[in-house]
Design a protein around this motif. Sequence first.
Motif, PDB file in Angstrom:
ATOM      1  N   ASP A 595      51.157 -19.142 -48.963  1.00 25.11           N
ATOM      2  CA  ASP A 595      50.146 -18.242 -48.391  1.00 25.11           C
ATOM      3  C   ASP A 595      48.871 -18.990 -48.006  1.00 25.11           C
ATOM      4  O   ASP A 595      48.192 -18.629 -47.047  1.00 25.11           O
ATOM      5  CB  ASP A 595      49.803 -17.125 -49.378  1.00 25.11           C
ATOM      6  N   TRP A 596      48.542 -20.053 -48.786  1.00 20.15           N
ATOM      7  CA  TRP A 596      47.350 -20.833 -48.448  1.00 20.15           C
ATOM      8  C   TRP A 596      47.531 -21.529 -47.096  1.00 20.15           C
ATOM      9  O   TRP A 596      46.614 -21.575 -46.267  1.00 20.15           O
ATOM     10  CB  TRP A 596      47.067 -21.885 -49.528  1.00 20.15           C
ATOM     11  N   ALA A 597      48.697 -22.062 -46.854  1.00 19.68           N
ATOM     12  CA  ALA A 597      48.965 -22.726 -45.567  1.00 19.68           C
ATOM     13  C   ALA A 597      48.860 -21.727 -44.418  1.00 19.68           C
ATOM     14  O   ALA A 597      48.249 -22.020 -43.374  1.00 19.68           O
ATOM     15  CB  ALA A 597      50.349 -23.357 -45.587  1.00 19.68           C
ATOM     16  N   LYS A 598      49.445 -20.540 -44.627  1.00 19.36           N
ATOM     17  CA  LYS A 598      49.386 -19.527 -43.571  1.00 19.36           C
ATOM     18  C   LYS A 598      47.958 -19.047 -43.333  1.00 19.36           C
ATOM     19  O   LYS A 598      47.534 -18.814 -42.193  1.00 19.36           O
ATOM     20  CB  LYS A 598      50.287 -18.350 -43.944  1.00 19.36           C
ATOM     21  N   LEU A 600      45.088 -20.719 -43.798  1.00 14.82           N
ATOM     22  CA  LEU A 600      44.288 -21.726 -43.103  1.00 14.82           C
ATOM     23  C   LEU A 600      44.681 -21.823 -41.627  1.00 14.82           C
ATOM     24  O   LEU A 600      43.832 -22.096 -40.765  1.00 14.82           O
ATOM     25  CB  LEU A 600      44.433 -23.084 -43.784  1.00 14.82           C
ATOM     26  N   LEU A 601      45.969 -21.586 -41.316  1.00 15.40           N
ATOM     27  CA  LEU A 601      46.389 -21.546 -39.921  1.00 15.40           C
ATOM     28  C   LEU A 601      45.796 -20.320 -39.231  1.00 15.40           C
ATOM     29  O   LEU A 601      45.239 -20.422 -38.121  1.00 15.40           O
ATOM     30  CB  LEU A 601      47.916 -21.508 -39.826  1.00 15.40           C
ATOM     31  N   GLU A 602      45.902 -19.176 -39.889  1.00 13.07           N
ATOM     32  CA  GLU A 602      45.385 -17.938 -39.281  1.00 13.07           C
ATOM     33  C   GLU A 602      43.867 -17.988 -39.125  1.00 13.07           C
ATOM     34  O   GLU A 602      43.316 -17.480 -38.144  1.00 13.07           O
ATOM     35  CB  GLU A 602      45.811 -16.736 -40.133  1.00 13.07           C
ATOM     36  N   GLN A 603      43.186 -18.591 -40.066  1.00 11.37           N
ATOM     37  CA  GLN A 603      41.735 -18.738 -39.963  1.00 11.37           C
ATOM     38  C   GLN A 603      41.366 -19.564 -38.734  1.00 11.37           C
ATOM     39  O   GLN A 603      40.462 -19.224 -37.971  1.00 11.37           O
ATOM     40  CB  GLN A 603      41.181 -19.407 -41.224  1.00 11.37           C
ATOM     41  N   ALA A 604      42.105 -20.644 -38.498  1.00 13.92           N
ATOM     42  CA  ALA A 604      41.861 -21.484 -37.324  1.00 13.92           C
ATOM     43  C   ALA A 604      42.167 -20.713 -36.039  1.00 13.92           C
ATOM     44  O   ALA A 604      41.468 -20.868 -35.033  1.00 13.92           O
ATOM     45  CB  ALA A 604      42.714 -22.748 -37.403  1.00 13.92           C
ATOM     46  N   GLN A 605      43.210 -19.879 -36.067  1.00 18.82           N
ATOM     47  CA  GLN A 605      43.547 -19.081 -34.888  1.00 18.82           C
ATOM     48  C   GLN A 605      42.457 -18.056 -34.570  1.00 18.82           C
ATOM     49  O   GLN A 605      42.099 -17.852 -33.410  1.00 18.82           O
ATOM     50  CB  GLN A 605      44.889 -18.372 -35.116  1.00 18.82           C
ATOM     51  N   VAL A 606      41.920 -17.431 -35.615  1.00 17.51           N
ATOM     52  CA  VAL A 606      40.835 -16.455 -35.414  1.00 17.51           C
ATOM     53  C   VAL A 606      39.609 -17.139 -34.818  1.00 17.51           C
ATOM     54  O   VAL A 606      38.972 -16.625 -33.891  1.00 17.51           O
ATOM     55  CB  VAL A 606      40.478 -15.761 -36.742  1.00 17.51           C
ATOM     56  N   MET A 607      39.271 -18.324 -35.321  1.00 21.60           N
ATOM     57  CA  MET A 607      38.120 -19.065 -34.805  1.00 21.60           C
ATOM     58  C   MET A 607      38.334 -19.464 -33.339  1.00 21.60           C
ATOM     59  O   MET A 607      37.387 -19.633 -32.585  1.00 21.60           O
ATOM     60  CB  MET A 607      37.881 -20.314 -35.648  1.00 21.60           C
ATOM     61  N   GLU A 608      39.588 -19.603 -32.936  1.00 21.42           N
ATOM     62  CA  GLU A 608      39.909 -19.969 -31.556  1.00 21.42           C
ATOM     63  C   GLU A 608      39.911 -18.761 -30.635  1.00 21.42           C
ATOM     64  O   GLU A 608      39.966 -18.885 -29.418  1.00 21.42           O
ATOM     65  CB  GLU A 608      41.293 -20.637 -31.519  1.00 21.42           C
ATOM     66  N   ALA A 610      42.233 -16.366 -30.854  1.00 20.48           N
ATOM     67  CA  ALA A 610      43.623 -15.985 -30.602  1.00 20.48           C
ATOM     68  C   ALA A 610      43.968 -14.689 -31.341  1.00 20.48           C
ATOM     69  O   ALA A 610      43.338 -14.326 -32.336  1.00 20.48           O
ATOM     70  CB  ALA A 610      44.555 -17.105 -31.058  1.00 20.48           C
ATOM     71  N   GLU A 611      44.997 -14.008 -30.854  1.00 21.59           N
ATOM     72  CA  GLU A 611      45.501 -12.812 -31.529  1.00 21.59           C
ATOM     73  C   GLU A 611      46.514 -13.242 -32.585  1.00 21.59           C
ATOM     74  O   GLU A 611      47.409 -14.041 -32.308  1.00 21.59           O
ATOM     75  CB  GLU A 611      46.173 -11.871 -30.529  1.00 21.59           C
ATOM     76  N   LEU A 612      46.387 -12.713 -33.783  1.00 26.18           N
ATOM     77  CA  LEU A 612      47.322 -13.038 -34.863  1.00 26.18           C
ATOM     78  C   LEU A 612      48.652 -12.329 -34.635  1.00 26.18           C
ATOM     79  O   LEU A 612      48.691 -11.160 -34.263  1.00 26.18           O
ATOM     80  CB  LEU A 612      46.730 -12.622 -36.211  1.00 26.18           C
ATOM     81  N   LYS A 613      49.734 -13.051 -34.856  1.00 22.18           N
ATOM     82  CA  LYS A 613      51.055 -12.460 -34.698  1.00 22.18           C
ATOM     83  C   LYS A 613      51.343 -11.444 -35.796  1.00 22.18           C
ATOM     84  O   LYS A 613      52.091 -10.491 -35.593  1.00 22.18           O
ATOM     85  CB  LYS A 613      52.129 -13.557 -34.708  1.00 22.18           C
ATOM     86  N   ASP A 614      50.762 -11.677 -36.986  1.00 24.83           N
ATOM     87  CA  ASP A 614      51.035 -10.794 -38.134  1.00 24.83           C
ATOM     88  C   ASP A 614      49.718 -10.417 -38.812  1.00 24.83           C
ATOM     89  O   ASP A 614      49.399 -10.894 -39.900  1.00 24.83           O
ATOM     90  CB  ASP A 614      51.969 -11.501 -39.127  1.00 24.83           C
ATOM     91  N   ILE A 619      46.010  -9.700 -43.675  1.00 24.30           N
ATOM     92  CA  ILE A 619      45.163  -8.880 -44.555  1.00 24.30           C
ATOM     93  C   ILE A 619      45.722  -8.893 -45.984  1.00 24.30           C
ATOM     94  O   ILE A 619      44.967  -9.016 -46.969  1.00 24.30           O
ATOM     95  CB  ILE A 619      45.089  -7.431 -44.031  1.00 24.30           C
ATOM     96  N   HIS A 620      47.042  -8.771 -46.120  1.00 20.78           N
ATOM     97  CA  HIS A 620      47.650  -8.794 -47.457  1.00 20.78           C
ATOM     98  C   HIS A 620      47.374 -10.118 -48.160  1.00 20.78           C
ATOM     99  O   HIS A 620      47.071 -10.149 -49.362  1.00 20.78           O
ATOM    100  CB  HIS A 620      49.166  -8.556 -47.364  1.00 20.78           C
ATOM    101  N   ARG A 621      47.474 -11.222 -47.416  1.00 19.73           N
ATOM    102  CA  ARG A 621      47.226 -12.536 -48.018  1.00 19.73           C
ATOM    103  C   ARG A 621      45.768 -12.684 -48.448  1.00 19.73           C
ATOM    104  O   ARG A 621      45.479 -13.209 -49.524  1.00 19.73           O
ATOM    105  CB  ARG A 621      47.618 -13.641 -47.036  1.00 19.73           C
ATOM    106  N   VAL A 622      44.844 -12.214 -47.608  1.00 18.62           N
ATOM    107  CA  VAL A 622      43.422 -12.285 -47.957  1.00 18.62           C
ATOM    108  C   VAL A 622      43.150 -11.453 -49.202  1.00 18.62           C
ATOM    109  O   VAL A 622      42.479 -11.896 -50.141  1.00 18.62           O
ATOM    110  CB  VAL A 622      42.544 -11.805 -46.780  1.00 18.62           C
ATOM    111  N   ASN A 623      43.699 -10.240 -49.255  1.00 22.08           N
ATOM    112  CA  ASN A 623      43.481  -9.369 -50.419  1.00 22.08           C
ATOM    113  C   ASN A 623      44.056  -9.980 -51.692  1.00 22.08           C
ATOM    114  O   ASN A 623      43.460  -9.902 -52.771  1.00 22.08           O
ATOM    115  CB  ASN A 623      44.108  -7.999 -50.168  1.00 22.08           C
ATOM    116  N   SER A 624      45.230 -10.589 -51.550  1.00 21.68           N
ATOM    117  CA  SER A 624      45.864 -11.225 -52.705  1.00 21.68           C
ATOM    118  C   SER A 624      44.996 -12.353 -53.242  1.00 21.68           C
ATOM    119  O   SER A 624      44.810 -12.490 -54.465  1.00 21.68           O
ATOM    120  CB  SER A 624      47.246 -11.742 -52.314  1.00 21.68           C
TER     121      SER A 624
END
Length: 636
Positions: A595-598, A600-608, A610-614, A619-624
């Motif tokens: 989940d940490w790898a995902k 950090l990838l999603e965080q980089a995508q948001v900063m770019e 980009a639209e997140l695929k999931d 949100i579930h990973r952040v809450n966890s």
Amino acid sequence: MSEQATNKKSMNFQAEVKQMLHLVVHSLYSKREIFLRELISNASDAIDKLKFAGIENPQLLEADPHPSIRVSADEKAHTITISDDGIGMNRDEIIEHLGTIANSGTREFFAHLTGDQKKDVQLIGQFGVGFYSSFIVADKVTVISRKAGDPSESATKWESDGEGEFTVEDAVREHFGTDVILQLKKDDWDLANNWRIKDILVHYSDHIAAPILMQELSFDEEKKDKQEKKWEAINQGAALWIRPKKEITEQQYKDFYHHIAHDASDPLCWTHNKVEGRNEYIQLLYIPSVKPFDLWTTEDIRGVKLYVKRVFIMDDAKELLPRYLRFVRGVIDSEDLPLNVSREILQQSRDLMTIRDGTTKRVLSMLEDLAKNKEEDYKKFWSLFGDVLKEGMSDHASRERITKLLRFASTNSSGEKNVSLESYVSRMVKDQKDIYYFIGESEEQAAKSPLLEMFKKKGIEVLLLNGPIDQWMSQFFYEFDSKKLTDIAQEGLDLGALADKDEKSEKEKLQVEYLPLIEKFKKALGDQVEDVRITLRLTDSPSCLVNPQNQPNPAFFKMLKRAGQPVPEVKAILELNPNHPLVSRLREEGAFNDDWAKLLLEQAQVMEGAELKDPVGFIHRVNSMLVDFSPKATVN
């Protein structure tokens, strides 16, 4: 709807015309004299169209080879009449042009209304609704028109009070052309005065090529009394562009622009030239100070009017200028093209290609002069037409000149798009070899990209590009002043002498130390990324995305996708900042999970941007993670 013996019919205005009439009459009264400007402009256009029709049918001009516009006032009847010897209209054309949608201009007119009376009055002529300004001062308008070439008994009479209906009926007019008769409102009776009208016409319409005639009383000195009325021209009656520049005042140039562009605002600048040699032609070209409503229209481009030997030919000659200069207004008058020139002839004409090349160079020279000598005016031009001019980067012949005219925001400009490549080069730090730029989805996203962190730290300026036009333009963005233009979002960014001495060796060392963590990231992310690497380009962010070498910027692919074009699947490279606490902690025993790898990838995508695929999984990973790091609740 009723029909009488005179073939008289009552018809309703189209709903949008009715709404527009109400707006014009009740909102723009403070500029009431514009009605005369608009009606004279319409009469002038009708005469131009007649002359053009006369090329193929010379008989149309035999009866009256010198068509004119006549204006008269009746103080007792409180009427003003504007008559022209132009092309005229038949019954169907009168209904179409005066009763329905005004050539689709009405919808555009509404779309551009601002509520500011001073600004809105300037839109009247621009959208083809100038005729309706008659109702500002008239409570009844009568139009009698006969189409050129039709018999005298085929004329049509149109009449309306502007409230919701109009009538059309058969009429007789001895000569083809059009009469517009205004029955003035009581509050506007003062306009039915020849001196008042002449003053307005001299102010607004002196540049009109067709003679504008008014009746003048001659005075007999011997008899000491007034004699018969004679029609006399009150305007110059010659095409303004053929007159010597020294004889034309600045105000006359501006007045002509108002007429040719249907724009009451003054132009930013203009150029007037007579070109001699193998091809002879005259250019009078203007840069507007407001954005034309049809700037992004892909079909008709009506910027520059084409004349041949002072005869109007067409106002939509796309071949006169490249599309990226479609904001230009004005006239080109050729001595060499045939009078019966057609669209096909234009497309194949070598003479026209010469005119096009010469006119393009003249416009670019005008913009270069504006940028050099009137910085504030050029800023205004760029805010209005910069995105259009960028389209010219695909024109190899003009690319070098256009590149010098480009303006950008940068990390040094506080969001203003006023940075030229020349000014950027003048501020380059010692040992800097390249010009650096970044393309974002928006201005805000570009300015906040983590990829800028190292450049800010080192004090290196970066140009900030954004939006679909910049994304498209980047494919032509190669070099300026022998300096390479470098996208900072590309992998393997080499700063050369700007890099710290120990940076390369430190990066190699960290790459080895973090190899186990990198392998975990690769396994967790699988085919979601092209690769995972350590980077020293970040100072505050834990991760970022960069493009594989020789791969277009992701923003370019997004633009193609929005346009419905097929787009190949492109995977980015995820780079990790080893000096960030979050990344360094993941090296600890038991700290890492997928989940940490995902994240950090999603965080980089948001900063770019980009639209997140999931997004739900994100949100579930952040809450966890928040639950894991939050203090455990104590139960009483």
